[in-house]
Design a protein around this motif. Structure first.
Motif, short mmCIF file in Angstrom:
data_model
loop_
_atom_site.label_atom_id
_atom_site.label_comp_id
_atom_site.label_asym_id
_atom_site.label_seq_id
_atom_site.Cartn_x
_atom_site.Cartn_y
_atom_site.Cartn_z
N LYS A 106 19.33 -15.20 29.76
CA LYS A 106 19.99 -16.13 28.86
C LYS A 106 20.39 -17.41 29.59
O LYS A 106 20.62 -17.39 30.80
N PRO A 107 20.52 -18.51 28.85
CA PRO A 107 21.06 -19.73 29.46
C PRO A 107 22.47 -19.48 29.98
O PRO A 107 23.21 -18.65 29.45
N ALA A 108 22.86 -20.18 31.02
CA ALA A 108 24.16 -19.94 31.66
C ALA A 108 25.32 -20.15 30.69
O ALA A 108 26.36 -19.47 30.81
N ASP A 109 25.15 -21.05 29.70
CA ASP A 109 26.26 -21.35 28.80
C ASP A 109 26.15 -20.64 27.46
O ASP A 109 26.87 -20.94 26.51
N TYR A 110 25.22 -19.69 27.33
CA TYR A 110 25.09 -18.92 26.08
C TYR A 110 26.18 -17.84 26.07
O TYR A 110 26.45 -17.22 27.10
N PRO A 111 26.86 -17.59 24.93
CA PRO A 111 26.61 -18.11 23.59
C PRO A 111 27.47 -19.31 23.22
O PRO A 111 27.53 -19.69 22.05
N GLY B 89 17.27 -23.58 28.39
CA GLY B 89 17.98 -23.45 27.13
C GLY B 89 17.47 -22.38 26.18
O GLY B 89 17.97 -22.27 25.05
N PHE B 90 16.52 -21.56 26.61
CA PHE B 90 15.99 -20.50 25.75
C PHE B 90 16.59 -19.15 26.12
O PHE B 90 16.78 -18.83 27.30
N LEU B 91 16.91 -18.37 25.09
CA LEU B 91 17.25 -16.97 25.29
C LEU B 91 15.92 -16.22 25.30
O LEU B 91 15.23 -16.17 24.28
#
Length: 332
Positions: free
Chosen positions: A73-78, A110-112
């Protein structure tokens, strides 16, 4: 990246799995036809290159729909919106460090990313260590390589016979349905699911980007005759990008309906231009499907899969292909 003066097979060239002389090539995919006799899968489809120094995967192996998947996952997700990306690999599969690092690269953009075990715990045979052979120039070692190639060719043919669309597509459908439930926010944010595929996985991204026949969970194909009630599903992905596909047929490309980017290798016997690429391109144009096809010369089949190469041209092409595939899915 076109260089007509450079042969397609680079110093780290493929050791193709060849059919015995005089034996007609037959596809292991029901209803498909192989365009020509010769290789079915290349060494770069089934053997990882060295892992780039100092890089460690950051995702984790979990389950979706009962299927093992690598999720990164992106570092800033969710906290920040993301889009869902389905990544399908070559024969090295889910546990390949290079494949996991490649998934991480898309996550950093930016992609999960969901990378499923499309082989159900049975990755391709890996019986030839190319680094040992490349460092041993003697004729005896070359003879040993030829014998190993023959053995691996047989093993790969047997392996391919175990991994047909009737087996692979139900796995992918379970993962897609599981992802829609588990990561509904990312699916909604992207307006659907995106897909990227390499080598073996490229065929299935093209399948998911097209109108394809129904496959039931038992692994049996539904009727193919419309009079018998056969139906075709709409594409399961919003847009797809693939690199150096294997086992792809012109029928796969004729069925594509979602926007696709295709990275090819010049004079690639695993994705022949005359029998597959040219008629496929014409079908995409005729059907009004948005597409882009990029041909790379001077590189081996499998070059776009993450891995370390000594040849600067291959490194450059790998970076370029990733950038183009990323741009395609980001812009759709």
């Amino acid at each position: 990246m076109v260089d007509d003066e450079v042969a397609t097979r680079a110093p780290e060239s493929d050791a193709f799995a060849q059919k015995p002389a005089g034996e007609a090539a037959q596809s292991v995919f029901p209803g498909d036809t192989i365009a020509q006799e010769g290789p079915t899968m290349g060494e770069h489809c089934t053997t990882d290159r060295p892992t780039p120094s100092g890089q460690i995967p950051t995702g984790e192996i979990s389950k979706l729909g009962g299927v093992d998947v690598y999720i990164t996952k992106p570092a800033d997700y969710p906290h920040s919106p993301s889009k869902l990306l389905l990544l399908l690999t070559g024969g090295t599969g889910l546990k390949s460090t290079n494949n996991q690092l490649q998934a991480d690269k898309y996550a950093s953009e930016g992609f999960l990313v969901v990378m499923p075990d499309q082989f159900d715990g049975d990755p391709a045979p890996n019986s030839v260590d190319m680094s040992e052979v490349e460092n041993s120039p003697s004729w005896l070692e070359w003879a040993k390589l030829k014998a190993a190639e023959g053995a691996k060719s047989f093993l790969i043919d047997m392996w391919l016979a175990r991994h047909t669309p009737e087996k692979v597509l139900p796995i992918l459908q379970k993962v897609v349905e599981g992802a829609k439930e588990e990561f509904a926010d990312a699916v909604a944010n992207g307006g659907g699911i995106y897909g990227v595929g390499y080598c073996f996985g490229a065929k299935y991204i093209l399948t998911l980007a097209g109108e394809h026949p129904e496959y039931v969970s038992s692994g049996q194909a539904a009727p193919t005759d419309e009079e018998q009630g056969a139906t075709k599903n709409a594409p399961l992905i919003r847009a797809g990008a693939v690199a150096h596909g294997t086992m792809v047929t012109k029928e796969d490309l004729e069925a594509v309906k979602a926007p696709v980017y295709i990275a090819c290798v010049e004079n690639d016997p695993l994705f022949p231009e005359e029998e597959v690429l040219t008629p496929g391109r014409r079908a995409l144009e005729k059907n009004g499907v948005e597409h882009e096809i990029q041909t790379f010369s001077g590189v081996p089949h499998g070059f776009a899969v993450l891995g370390d190469y000594d040849e600067p041209k291959i490194k450059q092409a790998q970076t370029q292909a990733f950038g183009q595939m990323l741009d395609w899915i980001q812009s759709h």
